[in-house]
Design an enzyme around this catalytic site. Structure first.
Site, mmCIF file in Angstrom:
data_model
loop_
_atom_site.group_PDB
_atom_site.id
_atom_site.type_symbol
_atom_site.label_atom_id
_atom_site.label_comp_id
_atom_site.label_asym_id
_atom_site.label_seq_id
_atom_site.Cartn_x
_atom_site.Cartn_y
_atom_site.Cartn_z
ATOM 1 N N ASP A 75 -1.373 -8.594 0.580
ATOM 2 C CA ASP A 75 -0.099 -8.553 -0.138
ATOM 3 C C ASP A 75 0.379 -9.967 -0.472
ATOM 4 O OD1 ASP A 75 -0.319 -6.072 1.588
ATOM 5 O OD2 ASP A 75 1.448 -5.540 0.416
ATOM 6 N N LYS A 104 5.836 -8.014 2.306
ATOM 7 C CA LYS A 104 5.554 -7.824 3.728
ATOM 8 C C LYS A 104 4.356 -8.695 4.105
ATOM 9 C CE LYS A 104 5.045 -3.292 3.828
ATOM 10 N NZ LYS A 104 4.875 -3.176 2.355
ATOM 11 N N HIS A 134 -0.167 0.422 9.686
ATOM 12 C CA HIS A 134 -1.439 0.940 9.196
ATOM 13 C C HIS A 134 -2.311 1.405 10.353
ATOM 14 C CE1 HIS A 134 -0.009 -2.389 6.653
ATOM 15 N NE2 HIS A 134 -0.185 -1.520 5.698
ATOM 16 N N GLY A 181 0.824 -1.195 0.000
ATOM 17 C CA GLY A 181 0.000 0.000 0.000
ATOM 18 C C GLY A 181 0.860 1.246 0.000
ATOM 19 N N SER A 182 0.357 2.334 -0.576
ATOM 20 C CA SER A 182 1.048 3.621 -0.455
ATOM 21 C C SER A 182 0.854 4.149 0.964
ATOM 22 C CB SER A 182 0.486 4.610 -1.473
ATOM 23 O OG SER A 182 0.804 4.199 -2.784
ATOM 24 N N GLY A 183 1.576 5.226 1.279
ATOM 25 C CA GLY A 183 1.464 5.818 2.607
ATOM 26 C C GLY A 183 2.621 5.475 3.511
ATOM 27 N N HIS A 184 3.560 4.639 3.000
ATOM 28 C CA HIS A 184 4.739 4.254 3.791
ATOM 29 C C HIS A 184 6.010 4.858 3.221
ATOM 30 C CE1 HIS A 184 2.044 1.444 5.644
ATOM 31 N NE2 HIS A 184 1.886 0.740 4.539
#
Lengths: 333, 333
Positions: free
Chosen positions: B110, B105, B219, B54-57
């Protein structure tokens, strides 16, 4: 206030210990007075670069100590100028016999204290030049500042002048290059949230939901206007317009574009801003040939961004590209 | 919610455009499906490394694409797994004929999607190995995870395996090295604040003033316990204790210590934590010979930190030190 600290009083000293523990190959910390110097310094027959200012803007300045950038940095308490004795001791420790350049952000306390330190160093027979960075186009005078504030161009000036000093330039020539960088650099920022100075314990200012501070200073000083949050593209245009209308340029000029995070803004958002800022620069005929994207001059955990644009010349490009090895900026080494 | 975005829907695509605009010498962006590849790829006769999530990391994973690290990265929507077709197309684009290593991960979505992508790539005759990173000692099962979550060791694994791939190791050998890094790496984090997923529009969880989430996931998944904020030294000890009691080590072993910011925590605080974490490691007879301090695996604007410790061997040290040139991590080049 929620912070990962032990006490406001010990914060800066403990962080300096941490920096030395993590980067002992690059920097060495001194205490009472507090400053960081290059671990391999003083470097003989090289102009020494010294900067400093209040803590809370990390990685600036301590994270920029190392080969190809600063020789020493003095951190004050959070958002508080370091004292002349810090600057004096750091200057003496950094001097390799070719003089010391003081890179000073334009805040009244910093300017006054660096002036005193300059006199003390000169009294010891050390050659000193001072350059004041005042690149923030947001406001003319501000809290703690007569004239424009010094912000993002400081980071760029430290890198370019660091490269020039490594290349063997004289104190006068490095200082003149630094003045030219300042003359050709412009910045402006905006905040989505405030930040909390640890020893104050409450936010520096209040920003209601849905509002931003356009033209904010790096200590939360008021900017041009309090306004409603807009889209990233609209806000980017509002930052770029005053920069471009103030910077001396002609179509076809090469620029460095620096999109900076103020501490609490995700990198994802900085890239959205970079995309639009580069587009706007190009629409004005500017060639963006160098850039920097990330949180390099911060205001603790403040959410927001600042944009810095520097009109480049041949030497500035050469010294920007020169190898650098510091805790926060590193390439070619 | 205050964010520097145009719309939640366009955020990831616009950020990819920004990354390519800023780092076009290093990365190239593809759209529909979205992924980043090395600008100079595919690299012939080198194992290709592909990761994503996911984006945001950010900067993980896109910021780690480049020489010496990843060949490709697939960003999903914020906190949402990328799809198998993104991974499949990215894997095909990255493959230089020596096979593809998928670094995954441990989150259910995922893992499932990378498995499908692996099957698709294999059906095309491409050699594929997958390694699942599950280094988070905070909790056994969690929201979106069976088993331990994959966190900070991912960053270290991508760097070390990137170095090994550049050195010419076979797919099997790079995969085995990656498994060993995972087996010898441990992490744990804590949050002071929540974060807001743009398309959700409100904070993922609520943390009252004075409270923290110990063992938080990247998250915002629940950790071990909700507790009162303590001093940085006490909290650092609470993160280090489960790491040290779980990691296989003996006195005198060499380790890499990684103090990571979750997005909204100032660097000043991370150095306070590093100082104490290094002290605790040393008190257990561990030699901290490599380190990383900064915000490399983040949770948007979440305030908090995570600590990762990796027991090093000769090859891991060698490949950690190897040159790297990516948007977010660079040395020696």
């Amino acid at each position: 206030m929620k912070k990962l600290i032990n006490s406001p009083e010990n914060l800066v000293v403990e962080a300096l210990h941490g920096m030395e523990a993590a980067h002992g190959d690059l920097v060495k910390a001194h205490f009472e007075p507090n400053y960081l110097v290059r671990a391999d310094g003083p470097v003989k027959n090289k102009v020494a670069l010294l900067s400093g200012g209040g803590s809370g803007h990390e990685p600036m300045h301590g994270g920029f100590v190392g080969k190809g950038m600063l020789d020493a940095a003095c951190p004050g308490a959070v958002f508080t100028s370091p004292t002349p004795d810090q600057m004096y001791e750091a200057g003496k420790a950094a001097n390799g016999g070719k003089g010391v350049l003081l890179i000073v952000k334009n805040y009244t306390g910093d300017v006054m204290n660096f002036e005193l330190a300059s006199d003390l160093l000169k009294a010891d027979g050390i050659d000193v030049e001072s350059v004041i960075i005042d690149d923030d186009v947001a406001v003319k005078d501000s809290t703690w500042t007569a004239g424009r504030r010094g912000v993002g161009t400081t980071v760029i000036a430290e890198k370019i002048c660091g490269g020039a000093a490594e290349d063997g330039l004289s104190l006068k020539d490095v200082a003149n290059l630094c003045r030219k960088v300042n003359a050709q650099g412009r910045s402006m920022g905006l905040a989505l949230t405030s930040c909390t100075v640890p020893h104050v314990g409450k936010p520096t200012f209040e920003l209601p939901e849905g509002e931003i501070e356009m033209g904010v200073g790096i200590h939360g000083e008021p900017g041009r206007t309090r306004m409603k949050l807009k889209s990233a593209d609209e806000l980017t245009a509002m930052l770029m317009e005053p920069i471009i209308s103030d910077i001396p340029y002609k179509s076809g000029d090469e620029v460095l574009l620096f999109v900076n995070g103020l501490g609490g803004t995700p990198l994802l958002e900085l890239y959205v801003i970079y995309r639009k800022a580069a587009e706007i620069a190009q629409a004005h005929g500017l060639k963006v040939v160098r850039n920097l994207v990330g949180s390099y001059i911060t205001s603790l955990e403040m959410a927001g961004t600042s944009i810095t644009m520097l009109k480049l010349d041949h030497d500035m490009k050469k010294y920007w590209d020169a190898p650098v090895k510091t805790p926060a900026l590193r390439w070619g080494l």
